[in-house]
Design a protein around this motif. Sequence first.
Motif, mmCIF file in Angstrom:
data_model
loop_
_atom_site.group_PDB
_atom_site.id
_atom_site.type_symbol
_atom_site.label_atom_id
_atom_site.label_comp_id
_atom_site.label_asym_id
_atom_site.label_seq_id
_atom_site.Cartn_x
_atom_site.Cartn_y
_atom_site.Cartn_z
ATOM 1 N N VAL A 28 -28.944 -10.537 -40.101
ATOM 2 C CA VAL A 28 -28.336 -10.992 -41.358
ATOM 3 C C VAL A 28 -29.298 -11.902 -42.115
ATOM 4 O O VAL A 28 -29.455 -11.799 -43.341
ATOM 5 C CB VAL A 28 -27.007 -11.725 -41.071
ATOM 6 C CG1 VAL A 28 -26.505 -12.449 -42.324
ATOM 7 C CG2 VAL A 28 -25.958 -10.734 -40.583
ATOM 8 N N GLY A 29 -29.962 -12.798 -41.385
ATOM 9 C CA GLY A 29 -30.918 -13.682 -42.021
ATOM 10 C C GLY A 29 -32.049 -12.918 -42.679
ATOM 11 O O GLY A 29 -32.443 -13.218 -43.819
ATOM 12 N N LEU A 30 -32.598 -11.911 -41.989
ATOM 13 C CA LEU A 30 -33.681 -11.106 -42.553
ATOM 14 C C LEU A 30 -33.207 -10.372 -43.810
ATOM 15 O O LEU A 30 -33.922 -10.299 -44.814
ATOM 16 C CB LEU A 30 -34.186 -10.107 -41.510
ATOM 17 C CG LEU A 30 -35.248 -9.122 -41.994
ATOM 18 C CD1 LEU A 30 -36.518 -9.859 -42.406
ATOM 19 C CD2 LEU A 30 -35.559 -8.084 -40.913
ATOM 20 N N TRP A 31 -32.004 -9.826 -43.758
ATOM 21 C CA TRP A 31 -31.466 -9.064 -44.887
ATOM 22 C C TRP A 31 -31.411 -9.930 -46.151
ATOM 23 O O TRP A 31 -31.886 -9.527 -47.218
ATOM 24 C CB TRP A 31 -30.083 -8.540 -44.534
ATOM 25 C CG TRP A 31 -29.388 -7.824 -45.673
ATOM 26 C CD1 TRP A 31 -28.528 -8.367 -46.582
ATOM 27 C CD2 TRP A 31 -29.520 -6.438 -46.022
ATOM 28 N NE1 TRP A 31 -28.100 -7.413 -47.469
ATOM 29 C CE2 TRP A 31 -28.692 -6.216 -47.165
ATOM 30 C CE3 TRP A 31 -30.240 -5.378 -45.484
ATOM 31 C CZ2 TRP A 31 -28.578 -4.973 -47.763
ATOM 32 C CZ3 TRP A 31 -30.118 -4.125 -46.092
ATOM 33 C CH2 TRP A 31 -29.307 -3.934 -47.217
ATOM 34 N N TYR A 32 -30.852 -11.120 -46.025
ATOM 35 C CA TYR A 32 -30.700 -11.978 -47.203
ATOM 36 C C TYR A 32 -31.994 -12.696 -47.567
ATOM 37 O O TYR A 32 -32.265 -12.936 -48.762
ATOM 38 C CB TYR A 32 -29.568 -12.980 -46.973
ATOM 39 C CG TYR A 32 -28.217 -12.334 -47.092
ATOM 40 C CD1 TYR A 32 -27.687 -12.005 -48.338
ATOM 41 C CD2 TYR A 32 -27.475 -12.014 -45.949
ATOM 42 C CE1 TYR A 32 -26.450 -11.388 -48.449
ATOM 43 C CE2 TYR A 32 -26.235 -11.398 -46.056
ATOM 44 C CZ TYR A 32 -25.733 -11.088 -47.303
ATOM 45 O OH TYR A 32 -24.509 -10.462 -47.418
ATOM 46 N N ALA A 33 -32.812 -13.033 -46.581
ATOM 47 C CA ALA A 33 -34.114 -13.631 -46.887
ATOM 48 C C ALA A 33 -34.981 -12.634 -47.654
ATOM 49 O O ALA A 33 -35.735 -13.012 -48.553
ATOM 50 C CB ALA A 33 -34.812 -14.066 -45.602
ATOM 51 N N GLY A 34 -34.864 -11.354 -47.290
ATOM 52 C CA GLY A 34 -35.606 -10.318 -48.005
ATOM 53 C C GLY A 34 -35.181 -10.180 -49.447
ATOM 54 O O GLY A 34 -35.914 -9.606 -50.268
ATOM 55 N N ARG A 35 -33.995 -10.679 -49.785
ATOM 56 C CA ARG A 35 -33.492 -10.687 -51.162
ATOM 57 C C ARG A 35 -33.690 -12.044 -51.819
ATOM 58 O O ARG A 35 -33.023 -12.380 -52.796
ATOM 59 C CB ARG A 35 -32.021 -10.260 -51.175
ATOM 60 C CG ARG A 35 -31.887 -8.759 -51.059
ATOM 61 C CD ARG A 35 -30.668 -8.327 -50.305
ATOM 62 N NE ARG A 35 -30.679 -6.858 -50.182
ATOM 63 C CZ ARG A 35 -31.441 -6.191 -49.310
ATOM 64 N NH1 ARG A 35 -32.255 -6.842 -48.517
ATOM 65 N NH2 ARG A 35 -31.401 -4.867 -49.258
ATOM 66 N N ASP A 36 -34.615 -12.814 -51.251
ATOM 67 C CA ASP A 36 -35.038 -14.095 -51.819
ATOM 68 C C ASP A 36 -33.908 -15.116 -51.842
ATOM 69 O O ASP A 36 -33.824 -15.927 -52.767
ATOM 70 C CB ASP A 36 -35.612 -13.897 -53.223
ATOM 71 C CG ASP A 36 -36.570 -15.009 -53.626
ATOM 72 O OD1 ASP A 36 -37.128 -15.654 -52.720
ATOM 73 O OD2 ASP A 36 -36.744 -15.234 -54.833
ATOM 74 N N SER A 37 -33.037 -15.097 -50.847
ATOM 75 C CA SER A 37 -31.956 -16.068 -50.748
ATOM 76 C C SER A 37 -32.415 -17.266 -49.922
ATOM 77 O O SER A 37 -32.802 -17.101 -48.758
ATOM 78 C CB SER A 37 -30.728 -15.432 -50.100
ATOM 79 O OG SER A 37 -29.826 -16.408 -49.650
ATOM 80 N N PRO A 38 -32.378 -18.494 -50.454
ATOM 81 C CA PRO A 38 -32.731 -19.679 -49.658
ATOM 82 C C PRO A 38 -31.842 -19.817 -48.428
ATOM 83 O O PRO A 38 -32.322 -20.177 -47.346
ATOM 84 C CB PRO A 38 -32.530 -20.836 -50.640
ATOM 85 C CG PRO A 38 -32.700 -20.226 -51.995
ATOM 86 C CD PRO A 38 -32.114 -18.845 -51.871
ATOM 87 N N ARG A 39 -30.553 -19.551 -48.582
ATOM 88 C CA ARG A 39 -29.646 -19.625 -47.430
ATOM 89 C C ARG A 39 -30.042 -18.582 -46.388
ATOM 90 O O ARG A 39 -30.063 -18.874 -45.180
ATOM 91 C CB ARG A 39 -28.208 -19.397 -47.884
ATOM 92 C CG ARG A 39 -27.188 -19.510 -46.756
ATOM 93 C CD ARG A 39 -25.790 -19.200 -47.243
ATOM 94 N NE ARG A 39 -25.255 -20.264 -48.078
ATOM 95 C CZ ARG A 39 -24.801 -20.091 -49.312
ATOM 96 N NH1 ARG A 39 -24.834 -18.889 -49.862
ATOM 97 N NH2 ARG A 39 -24.321 -21.102 -49.997
ATOM 98 N N GLY A 40 -30.353 -17.384 -46.833
ATOM 99 C CA GLY A 40 -30.785 -16.338 -45.913
ATOM 100 C C GLY A 40 -32.068 -16.712 -45.197
ATOM 101 O O GLY A 40 -32.242 -16.403 -44.013
ATOM 102 N N ARG A 41 -32.967 -17.396 -45.911
ATOM 103 C CA ARG A 41 -34.237 -17.781 -45.277
ATOM 104 C C ARG A 41 -34.002 -18.779 -44.150
ATOM 105 O O ARG A 41 -34.633 -18.686 -43.089
ATOM 106 C CB ARG A 41 -35.192 -18.372 -46.319
ATOM 107 C CG ARG A 41 -36.610 -18.555 -45.776
ATOM 108 C CD ARG A 41 -37.581 -18.946 -46.855
ATOM 109 N NE ARG A 41 -38.940 -18.863 -46.355
ATOM 110 C CZ ARG A 41 -39.707 -17.789 -46.383
ATOM 111 N NH1 ARG A 41 -39.236 -16.671 -46.908
ATOM 112 N NH2 ARG A 41 -40.938 -17.798 -45.889
ATOM 113 N N ILE A 42 -33.106 -19.756 -44.364
ATOM 114 C CA ILE A 42 -32.807 -20.719 -43.309
ATOM 115 C C ILE A 42 -32.200 -20.004 -42.099
ATOM 116 O O ILE A 42 -32.545 -20.294 -40.942
ATOM 117 C CB ILE A 42 -31.857 -21.813 -43.834
ATOM 118 C CG1 ILE A 42 -32.568 -22.696 -44.866
ATOM 119 C CG2 ILE A 42 -31.330 -22.661 -42.684
ATOM 120 C CD1 ILE A 42 -33.734 -23.489 -44.318
#
Length: 283
Positions: free
Chosen positions: A61-75
Motif C-alpha cells: 500500500v505504501g509503494l502504491w501511494y508513494a508512487g503517486r507522489d503522496s507524502p502519506r504514502g511515502r511515510i
Amino acid sequence: MASRVRRWHVIATVAVLALATGSSLVGLARQGHYRAAPGLVESYRLQDLTILSVGIPVLAVGLWYAGRDSPRGRIIWLGGLAYNTYIWASIAIQIPFNELFLVYVGLFSISLFTFVGGMVETDAERIRGTLRGRLNTTLYGSALVVVGLGLAVLWLSDVVPALLTGTPPLLATEAGPQAMASHVLDLGVVVPAIFLAAAWLFRERAWGYVFAGVVLVLGATLASPIGVMTLVLMAGDTVTVSPVAASFSFLPIAVSAVLAVQYLRSMRPEPQRPTDTDTQRSP
C-alpha cells in the motif's frame, strides 16, 4: 529535493514483496522447515503469517501511494521498508540455518538499501508542511521517549543482571545465543532512532517529522508479530516470559500503533498541482 519514487525503488520493493511472500509461504507450508523446539517453530510460523497479513500489505500500500507522489504514502512505504529490514535481519540471525538462509540475507540487504535510498531522496520540508500546526510535537516527542525507554528497559532487564552476575541471560540459555538478535537490533538501532526522532521533533526540525513517522509505522507494523509471538511463548514452556517482560513488550508497540494512526491522519492532503494542460487553458 526529489520526492518521487524512482524506478529502482519500485523494482527493489517489488522484489522484497515477492521474496517475502514466497519465503513466508514456504515457512507455513513446508513441514520441518524450521529445525527448532516445537514452541519456537510455532512462533516462527505465526511470524510468517503476520508478515503475509500485515507486513506485506503495509509495504504494498505504501509503494502504491508513494508512487503517486503522496507524502502519506511515502511515510508508509518507508515504514514498511524499515519493518522488512528489521524483520529479515532478525530472521536471518535467529532462525536455525536452512535452505532459505541466502533469501533471508537478500531480503535484509534489499530492504535496507532501498530504505536508505528512499530516505535520502525524501523531501523532509514537504512532509513537515503536511503536518505543520496539526501535530503536537511535544506530545509526540514525549510519547516517543516513553516508547524508547520501554524498549530499552525491556532488553536491559535481561542484559544488565546477566553482566552483573557473569551468567548468560535466561533467554540465551533457553533458546540459544541467536535469540539475542532483538536485543542487538533494538538497543543498537531502533532505540537510538526513536530518541533521535524525539529530539528533532521537540525542536520541530523537518527530519524529526520524517523519522517520527517512519519509526511509528515500524512500531505499528511490528505490533502483530511481537504481540502474537509473546503470547505464544507465554503459553508454552520453551522460553520463560515474565509478566514484567510481557508488559514492556506490549506497551511500546501499543503506543506506537495508536500514534502511527493519528500521525498519518494528521497529514493534510496537498492541493493538486496544476498540470501543463491546466496551465495552457488558464487565461
